[in-house]
Design an enzyme around this catalytic site. Structure first.
Site, PDB file in Angstrom:
ATOM      1  N   LYS A 116       8.143  -1.836   3.419  1.00 40.21           N
ATOM      2  CA  LYS A 116       7.043  -2.835   2.955  1.00 40.21           C
ATOM      3  C   LYS A 116       7.679  -4.276   2.707  1.00 40.21           C
ATOM      4  O   LYS A 116       6.540  -5.086   2.799  1.00 40.21           O
ATOM      5  CB  LYS A 116       6.849  -2.112   1.334  1.00 40.21           C
ATOM      6  CG  LYS A 116       5.811  -0.870   1.508  1.00 40.21           C
ATOM      7  CD  LYS A 116       5.622  -0.610  -0.074  1.00 40.21           C
ATOM      8  CE  LYS A 116       4.678   0.697   0.057  1.00 40.21           C
ATOM      9  NZ  LYS A 116       5.278   1.683   0.732  1.00 40.21           N
ATOM     10  N   GLU A 200       6.361  -7.530  -6.643  1.00 40.73           N
ATOM     11  CA  GLU A 200       5.582  -8.519  -6.325  1.00 40.73           C
ATOM     12  C   GLU A 200       4.558  -8.579  -7.336  1.00 40.73           C
ATOM     13  O   GLU A 200       4.215  -7.759  -8.489  1.00 40.73           O
ATOM     14  CB  GLU A 200       4.577  -7.968  -5.148  1.00 40.73           C
ATOM     15  CG  GLU A 200       3.616  -6.642  -5.435  1.00 40.73           C
ATOM     16  CD  GLU A 200       2.832  -6.160  -4.085  1.00 40.73           C
ATOM     17  OE1 GLU A 200       3.328  -6.478  -3.024  1.00 40.73           O
ATOM     18  OE2 GLU A 200       2.242  -5.145  -4.485  1.00 40.73           O
ATOM     19  N   ASN A 235      -1.241   5.097  -9.936  1.00 42.61           N
ATOM     20  CA  ASN A 235      -1.030   4.589  -8.656  1.00 42.61           C
ATOM     21  C   ASN A 235      -1.287   5.449  -7.520  1.00 42.61           C
ATOM     22  O   ASN A 235      -1.341   5.381  -6.214  1.00 42.61           O
ATOM     23  CB  ASN A 235       0.174   3.629  -8.314  1.00 42.61           C
ATOM     24  CG  ASN A 235       0.573   2.615  -9.374  1.00 42.61           C
ATOM     25  OD1 ASN A 235      -0.179   1.687  -9.475  1.00 42.61           O
ATOM     26  ND2 ASN A 235       1.561   2.852  -9.794  1.00 42.61           N
ATOM     27  N   GLU A 275      -3.875  -1.790   3.951  1.00 35.77           N
ATOM     28  CA  GLU A 275      -4.467  -1.605   2.382  1.00 35.77           C
ATOM     29  C   GLU A 275      -4.326  -2.951   1.940  1.00 35.77           C
ATOM     30  O   GLU A 275      -3.473  -3.786   2.201  1.00 35.77           O
ATOM     31  CB  GLU A 275      -3.524  -0.751   1.677  1.00 35.77           C
ATOM     32  CG  GLU A 275      -3.713   1.015   2.215  1.00 35.77           C
ATOM     33  CD  GLU A 275      -3.165   1.727   1.197  1.00 35.77           C
ATOM     34  OE1 GLU A 275      -2.495   1.261   0.177  1.00 35.77           O
ATOM     35  OE2 GLU A 275      -3.264   2.821   1.460  1.00 35.77           O
ATOM     36  N   GLU A 288      -0.163  -3.151   2.268  1.00 40.67           N
ATOM     37  CA  GLU A 288       0.851  -2.574   3.186  1.00 40.67           C
ATOM     38  C   GLU A 288      -0.027  -1.838   4.422  1.00 40.67           C
ATOM     39  O   GLU A 288      -1.289  -1.747   4.104  1.00 40.67           O
ATOM     40  CB  GLU A 288       1.474  -1.122   2.491  1.00 40.67           C
ATOM     41  CG  GLU A 288       0.594  -0.184   1.635  1.00 40.67           C
ATOM     42  CD  GLU A 288       1.340   0.731   1.084  1.00 40.67           C
ATOM     43  OE1 GLU A 288       2.616   1.136   1.179  1.00 40.67           O
ATOM     44  OE2 GLU A 288       0.814   1.442   0.356  1.00 40.67           O
ATOM     45  N   ASN A 290      -0.191   1.806   6.524  1.00 41.43           N
ATOM     46  CA  ASN A 290       0.468   2.866   6.710  1.00 41.43           C
ATOM     47  C   ASN A 290       0.102   3.513   7.993  1.00 41.43           C
ATOM     48  O   ASN A 290      -1.082   3.592   8.336  1.00 41.43           O
ATOM     49  CB  ASN A 290      -0.647   3.832   5.537  1.00 41.43           C
ATOM     50  CG  ASN A 290      -0.367   3.651   3.987  1.00 41.43           C
ATOM     51  OD1 ASN A 290       0.821   4.211   3.824  1.00 41.43           O
ATOM     52  ND2 ASN A 290      -1.112   3.290   3.251  1.00 41.43           N
ATOM     53  N   PHE A 348      -2.642  15.086 -17.754  1.00 40.98           N
ATOM     54  CA  PHE A 348      -2.651  15.336 -16.367  1.00 40.98           C
ATOM     55  C   PHE A 348      -1.201  15.602 -15.642  1.00 40.98           C
ATOM     56  O   PHE A 348      -0.947  15.242 -14.610  1.00 40.98           O
ATOM     57  CB  PHE A 348      -3.228  13.847 -15.253  1.00 40.98           C
ATOM     58  CG  PHE A 348      -4.590  13.429 -15.711  1.00 40.98           C
ATOM     59  CD1 PHE A 348      -5.717  14.033 -15.022  1.00 40.98           C
ATOM     60  CD2 PHE A 348      -4.556  12.748 -16.898  1.00 40.98           C
ATOM     61  CE1 PHE A 348      -6.959  13.238 -15.231  1.00 40.98           C
ATOM     62  CE2 PHE A 348      -6.000  12.001 -17.183  1.00 40.98           C
ATOM     63  CZ  PHE A 348      -7.125  12.470 -16.254  1.00 40.98           C
TER      64      PHE A 348
END
Length: 665
Positions: A116, A200, A235, A275, A288, A290, A348
């Protein structure tokens, strides 16, 4: 064309690749670990090779073991799926050295985009809009805090080799930056074998939108529109759709052009995804690239008609793309819901165990609707603690967004999963949420709309009446069967009553049922509902038609009624005679046991660290211990001020759900 390909992956993506390969007449080879000996992808493939113990770092991500399987079977090409070795430069180079085709991009592109830090530098050089941040390597937590202060809070700490939400933390202050740095490093090392972290700027209220690109080895590169992936938790994407309800055609074109420019700048071939985060003014910033097939690729396939796996195989075989940018259209709207083995009522947290019932809705495709289910499990199979908790990707398609959402609602209602905790109730709740239905979403949607977690759904009263009408009709049917079995009813005398009281989510509805050979009309004090169905007592799924509209209810018989699950609500629905309803109000309710002085393990997992000792006074929010499950670290914190009186678990212990970790005075 290749005669045989090996799929270097497992689960639903391995099954997905096998389906396309079979359609192309290509034989397939599966690989599997101890835990996956009876897995669906193993059953579907033409051949299968055992490659080691259950942990992925001893099987699926050991390059030499995969290479041995290739040599044993004579596979000419390898599709890596996503995760595991899909973005591993060394794996691509090993295949090249062996003379085996990699169904993915060149090793150089993987190296450039897989990191990245490097990818952001290259994206900037290629003219792609990027997010402010620090792209250098970070030595320790102190340096992370210093950099975060310079960039300005909030910041995102990310694993350089990361993906799938692993190794990512948002920090709003120094303490969170320090703690998040260590957790991110630990998760990154565990998941990717690479603990490098970068920082970032975290753009508040962002949307997560990505562009699907497809490039060949002949200089052609196209983009297949975008996917909206803003519904995320920790995320990790939960619901995706294509196209985005937010982008204008002009912004779509600009994002697509930049994505293709980046792909061509690094000599990219195969399918890939660029993305972006997009703010409220439709400014977009590169996140990024993928260099693999994405989990959410089916929604792109549904709106374009392009089989991305087939295109990847053809590109790897040296073929030029047969479609141009002008051929790419947007046909209708597609939704994808990720079904996870996790309990939404327990924050979750991961859930493992045997699938005692697994009945997805039937796949179908017509001119006005479609249902697709990409899955890697089956009824009777087990959900393992060793791998990602996603068990299926349920997709729907329709001519427009509201219709695609309606299709998804019905498909989720009809999806039967028993034996483990799962997130279907939550997915259903999102499909009915006003903000989601309006397309007014950001990556903070779940955090903002469910700040205290998910605790089920309170349905509107009109919806409750619909469920109540179904319950009354079903209960009456059961009573008719019961009286026939007991011999208390003959063909000339009807003994089942018509007046009932339906209790549901704190409401009581007196109803009267007028039955006929084609169904029942259930009369309420205000209005009525016509109910028809071929449901018979004992069936766990009731496909009902209410006032001409088809709905699906998950039904379980219980005393004086049913447990019914519908549209995210899990309800106890009672159907009683008026006298029974009157007497029921006098019954004392059972009180739940007091667990306020216990720390219970919220999921099956491994104790990584215990941060307190017996006798310690802990404060609200203080870290008590860390539990690892399905490759994710979960920090358990004190809910209130207390003194630790007993500790029942130590690092390295494997605990079941609700096992006692510690006690408090």
């Amino acid at each position: 064309m290749f005669d045989k390909i090996l799929i270097a992956n497992r689960g639903e993506i391995a099954c997905r690749v096998i389906k396309t390969a079979k359609a192309m007449g290509i034989k397939t080879v599966a690989i599997y670990s101890d835990a996956d000996a009876q897995a669906l992808h193993v059953k579907m493939a033409d051949e299968a090779v055992h490659i080691g113990p259950s942990p992925a770092n001893q099987s699926y991500i050991v390059i030499e073991k995969v290479m041995d399987a290739i040599r044993q079977t004579g596979a000419q090409a390898v599709h890596p799926g996503y995760g595991f070795l899909s973005e591993n430069r060394l794996f691509a180079e090993a295949l090249e050295a062996e003379g085996v085709a990699f169904i993915g991009p060149p090793a150089s592109a993987i190296e450039s985009m897989g990191d990245k830090i490097t990818s952001k530098k290259l994206a900037k050089e290629a003219g792609v809009s990027t997010v402010p941040g620090y792209m250098g390597l970070i030595a320790d937590a102190d340096e992370a805090v210093k950099i975060a202060q310079e960039v300005g809070y909030p910041v995102m700490l990310k694993a350089s080799a990361g993906g799938g939400g692993k190794g990512m933390r948002i920090a709003w202050n120094d303490a969170e930056a320090r703690e998040g740095f260590q957790s991110s490093k630990n998760e990154a090392a565990s998941s990717f074998g690479d603990d490098r972290i970068f920082i970032e700027k975290f753009v508040t209220q962002p949307r997560h939108i990505e562009i699907q690109v497809l490039a060949d080895g002949h200089g052609n590169c196209i983009y297949l529109n975008e996917r909206e992936c803003s519904i995320q938790r920790r995320n990790q994407k939960v619901i995706e759709e294509a196209p985005s309800p937010f982008l204008t055609p002009e912004v779509r074109k600009a994002m697509g052009a930049q994505s293709c420019a980046l792909a061509q700048a690094v000599g990219y071939t195969s399918a890939g995804t660029v993305e972006f985060i997009v703010d409220s003014a439709q400014n977009f910033y590169f996140l990024e690239m993928n260099t693999r097939l994405q989990v959410e690729h089916p929604v792109t396939e549904l709106i374009t008609g392009v089989d991305l796996v087939e295109q990847m195989i053809r590109v790897a075989n040296g073929e030029a793309l047969s479609i141009t940018q002008e051929d790419v259209k947007i046909n209708g709207w597609a939704m994808e819901s990720r079904l996870y083995a996790e309990d939404p009522y327990r924050g979750f947290l991961p859930s493992i165990g045997r699938l005692t019932r697994y009945r997805p809705p039937a796949e179908s495709r017509s001119a006005t609707a479609a249902v697709r289910n990409d899955t890697g499990v089956y009824e009777g199979g087990e959900i393992s603690m060793f791998y990602d908790p996603m068990i299926a990707k349920l997709c729907t398609w329709a001519p427009d967004r509201p219709a695609a959402i309606a299709q998804m609602r019905n498909a989720l209602d009809a999806f039967e999963v028993e034996g483990i905790g799962h997130n279907i109730p939550f997915l259903s709740a999102v499909m009915d949420h006003p903000k989601f239905c309006a397309g007014n979403i950001t990556t903070a949607f779940i955090e903002e709309e469910y700040p205290d977690g998910f605790h089920g759904v309170d349905l509107p009263q009109e919806t409750l009446k619909i469920v109540g009408a179904c319950a009354a009709a079903m209960y009456r049917l059961g009573e008719i069967r019961r009286t026939k079995v007991s011999g208390r009813m003959d063909n000339h005398e009807r003994r089942v009553r018509d007046d009932w009281v339906v209790g549901i989510q704190g409401h009581e509805f007196p109803v009267t049922i007028a039955a006929d050979p084609n169904g029942s009309t259930v009369h309420f004090e205000s209005g009525s509902h016509r109910v028809a169905s071929d449901w018979t007592p004992g069936k766990p799924l009731a496909l009902m038609n209410v006032d001409g509209i088809d709905i699906a209810l998950k039904v379980e018989k219980c005393t004086s009624g049913f447990r019914i699950r519908f549209r995210g609500a899990d309800m106890r629905v009672t159907v009683r005679s008026p006298r029974q309803a009157e007497l029921a109000k006098l019954m004392i309710e059972k009180v739940a046991p007091d667990t306020s002085k216990l720390l219970l393990c919220p999921m099956p997992g491994l104790i990584v660290k215990v941060d307190v000792a017996v006798g310690d006074e802990v404060q609200e929010g203080q870290t008590l211990c860390t539990v690892e499950a399905m490759k994710m670290e979960n920090i358990l914190r004190a809910e209130k001020k207390a003194i630790v009186s007993k500790i029942h678990a130590a690092p390295g212990d494997s605990l079941a759900v609700d096992a006692i970790i510690m006690e408090f005075e």
